[in-house]
Structure formats: structure tokens, C-alpha cells
Design an enzyme around this catalytic site. Sequence first.
Site, short mmCIF file in Angstrom:
data_model
loop_
_atom_site.label_atom_id
_atom_site.label_comp_id
_atom_site.label_asym_id
_atom_site.label_seq_id
_atom_site.Cartn_x
_atom_site.Cartn_y
_atom_site.Cartn_z
N LYS A 38 10.34 -0.76 -16.61
CA LYS A 38 10.42 0.05 -15.38
C LYS A 38 10.53 -0.98 -14.25
O LYS A 38 9.96 -2.07 -14.18
CB LYS A 38 9.37 1.02 -15.06
CG LYS A 38 7.90 0.44 -15.08
CD LYS A 38 7.08 1.65 -14.87
CE LYS A 38 5.52 0.96 -14.94
NZ LYS A 38 4.43 2.05 -14.42
N ARG A 137 -3.51 11.43 -12.22
CA ARG A 137 -2.04 11.28 -11.79
C ARG A 137 -1.14 12.47 -12.09
O ARG A 137 -0.69 13.20 -11.53
CB ARG A 137 -1.54 9.92 -11.87
CG ARG A 137 -0.14 9.81 -11.23
CD ARG A 137 0.00 8.10 -11.51
NE ARG A 137 0.18 7.62 -12.69
CZ ARG A 137 0.43 6.34 -13.11
NH1 ARG A 137 0.43 5.50 -12.14
NH2 ARG A 137 0.66 5.97 -14.32
N HIS A 166 -3.53 7.78 -19.80
CA HIS A 166 -3.64 6.60 -19.12
C HIS A 166 -4.73 6.19 -18.46
O HIS A 166 -5.64 7.01 -18.22
CB HIS A 166 -2.40 6.64 -17.82
CG HIS A 166 -2.18 5.30 -17.40
ND1 HIS A 166 -1.63 4.29 -17.89
CD2 HIS A 166 -2.36 4.75 -16.09
CE1 HIS A 166 -1.25 3.27 -17.51
NE2 HIS A 166 -1.55 3.44 -16.20
N ARG A 223 0.78 0.33 -25.21
CA ARG A 223 1.87 -0.09 -24.07
C ARG A 223 1.57 -1.14 -23.28
O ARG A 223 0.89 -1.23 -22.40
CB ARG A 223 1.87 1.46 -23.04
CG ARG A 223 2.15 2.68 -23.71
CD ARG A 223 2.21 3.64 -22.81
NE ARG A 223 1.29 3.81 -21.86
CZ ARG A 223 0.25 4.62 -21.82
NH1 ARG A 223 0.10 5.60 -23.21
NH2 ARG A 223 -0.66 4.62 -21.08
N TYR A 269 7.24 -16.39 15.50
CA TYR A 269 7.20 -15.17 16.21
C TYR A 269 5.49 -15.36 16.48
O TYR A 269 4.82 -15.53 15.67
CB TYR A 269 7.44 -14.09 15.46
CG TYR A 269 8.76 -13.72 15.24
CD1 TYR A 269 9.53 -13.53 16.30
CD2 TYR A 269 9.55 -13.96 13.87
CE1 TYR A 269 10.96 -13.23 16.28
CE2 TYR A 269 10.83 -13.64 13.69
CZ TYR A 269 11.66 -13.25 15.06
OH TYR A 269 13.08 -13.03 15.05
N CYS A 316 9.06 -15.04 8.44
CA CYS A 316 10.34 -14.09 9.40
C CYS A 316 11.05 -13.28 8.25
O CYS A 316 10.71 -13.49 7.01
CB CYS A 316 11.34 -15.32 9.88
SG CYS A 316 10.42 -16.19 11.18
N ASP A 318 13.88 -13.83 7.26
CA ASP A 318 14.84 -14.63 6.34
C ASP A 318 14.34 -16.02 6.45
O ASP A 318 15.21 -16.91 5.60
CB ASP A 318 16.10 -14.41 6.86
CG ASP A 318 16.72 -13.10 7.42
OD1 ASP A 318 16.69 -12.33 6.75
OD2 ASP A 318 16.96 -13.01 8.71
#
Length: 385
Positions: A38, A137, A166, A223, A269, A316, A318
Site C-alpha cells: 500500500k 480502528r 491488528h 503480514r 526564510y 524551502c 524546492d
Amino acid sequence: MSRCPSPSHATVDLSAIVHNLGLVRERAGHRDVLFAVKADAYGHGAVAVAREVQATGAADWLAVATVAEGQELVEAGVTLPILKLSPADPWDLDAAVTAGLRLTVLDGPTVDQAEDAAARCGGHARVHIGVDSGMGRIGLPPEQLGEVVAAVDRSAHLELEGVFTHLPISDVPAGREFTIAQIDRFLGAVADVQADRGPIPQVHMANSGAILGHELSGTTMVRAGIVGYGYDPDPAGPNSQQLDLRPALSWTSHISFLKTVEAGTTIGYGRTWTASRRSLIATVPVGYADGYPRLLSNRGQVLIRGHRHPVAGRVCMDQIMVDLGPAPDDGACEFSVDDEVVLIGSQGDQTITADDLAESTGTISYEITCDISKRVDRRWAGSSL
């Protein structure tokens, strides 16, 4: 028009995944091995990983979180059984059945929805029943397992293939007593049902933590998740030093710009980093939009020319800036634009892992690899195909 490569790329060593799953098989014994792919195989590339696992026999089953993830694998030619680990939304059920995914059901309504979808699609669906033994859950209370099993058995188009639970703290040594109680509760409910109706083919509960540290008796499948990608879910735990786990993913970029700044110069920044001496600063074209956590501002490290260098200033979107140390007085510089920058992986005798980034940001290795964005090119090595 051909697409230009990303300024950073993640390389996935598929042979490392096969190796790690071999360790899982040793611990699983005669049990089947299910491998969770997943979230794009935890950021490693689901199709490439699934194809390799299938070709090598490293796992017997795969698991996904969404119907679309399962469809992608089926369309790519993957034929291993694929379990969707939570109930499919009603509007996705027909697609799930058509793709041949194993469905999770939890109660009477989800059984009815799966039955209706299988009937509409003119066939049958294999289902696994989720039991909530303490995760909180999804899943039914263990004492209700018998009635849902009976509902599946009465259905004309459903086949009961498995039952699972689980374990939320199987990787925490201090939670061992809770996990053992969970396991006993789950297996007790399964035993009661099997005494009445006969065996259920797949009984599974063991995630990575339980595979590494708990008794597996009474189950027929394990699993594997993060352990297959080379990480112990409890990196500080007693098993970590005993296992030959091999992290499969490395992430590299390069220096895109070099500059010398004088003492007192601020970087980035918010002006959160100030040069304490005349310094050489490298800019690297990777940032939080690529999945490099902003929390590594002024605390992350990268590898350049075999040495660790700290991130200078805020990460930042990028780019990041890196302090390479004192700027040489004679103008000579050992660093060059295009020098390799390792974000995760090894260079020389130094290594930075996803666990290292996770420890610096207060998270887990899973999140680090999952968050490496699609903007980062994936490359795969070590394939048997």
C-alpha cells in the site's frame, strides 16, 4: 516531448526487499507471507516491487489500502492474491470484485454489500473478516465473530477465506502484556468458530513487530510491512541489532549552487541561521515538496564527499542550503556544482537512514519513505526480471 529527470532521485534495491522478506520467511516457518505494498509500496514503487516479489516468490500475498491500488497491480500483470485491508466503499465494490481483490468485511451490512456486488458482477468474492481485538480502528468485537462467519457462509456469492486482527503495540517491549492478551482474545474467538464450522484457511495477525517479537502459533499467515523495506518498527528495540535488515531505498540529489558568505550573513526564510564565520554554502534542489521534511530545518544532515554536513536555515519548498564549513582563504574549493548529495543512503563510510530522519523529526521511518513525492524519480536496481 521527453520529460527531464528530477533534480533528485530515489533508487530502490529490489534485491534488498527480497532479502528482507527471506528473513521474514525464516521466522514465519510454514506460514504464508503477505507483503504490504500500500501507499505505493511505502514510497518504493508498488508495481516494480510487486512484480519482483512475485517473480522471486518472496511473498505469497500482497496487501493494499485502496481499490485503486489493487487495480493498478492487476493491470500491471500481478497475479498474486491481493487483500484490501479495510472495507471497500460501496461505490468501489464492483470494481474490487471485478479486479479479483480479496475483500475485508466487518459486520452484517458489509457482508450484504459484498454479496450484492459479487452477485451483480456475476461471480463470487473471497472475503476476510476483520476483528478488533484492541486496535480500535476497524473490526468487530471478537465475541461477534461467529455470527458474521455464519452470515458469510450463508451467502451465495461469498467465500470465507480469512480472519484477521491488528496489533497496535506489538513492536513495543513495554506493551508485551497487552499484545499477548490481544492475541489470546483473537485466537480464542477463532478457535470457537473453527470448532463449530471447521478451519478458516487464513488466520493472520502478525505485523512486522509481531513477526519479529511474538509467538505465531495459531496463525497461517504473517503480514510484513516496514520490515520488508529494511526497517525495524522499533529501531531502538532488542531485535534491531540481531537482524540483517537492508534498507532498500536511497535518495540522492546534487549541489546546484555554491557561494561564500561572510560571518554574520543569514540564510533562508525567517533568517534562522547565521554564519558564525566566513562560510561555504551549497544549495541543493530538494525541499519539502519533494518530501524532505521541513522539520529538518537547522537540524538535518546530508552526505557530500563522504562527510556529514548540516542543513543551514529552513527547508524551502524546492531547495535546502547546506553549511560546508569555513570558506578557504585562498579561493580553492574541494566542492563542485553537481557533487552528489546523499539524503538517505551511504557515501564513503557514512550512512543516513530513514530512521535518522525520523528521529530528528519526531516521526517514524514509514512516514519518511511514504512522503517522498512523485516529483522524485524512482529508479529500481537489483531486479531478477
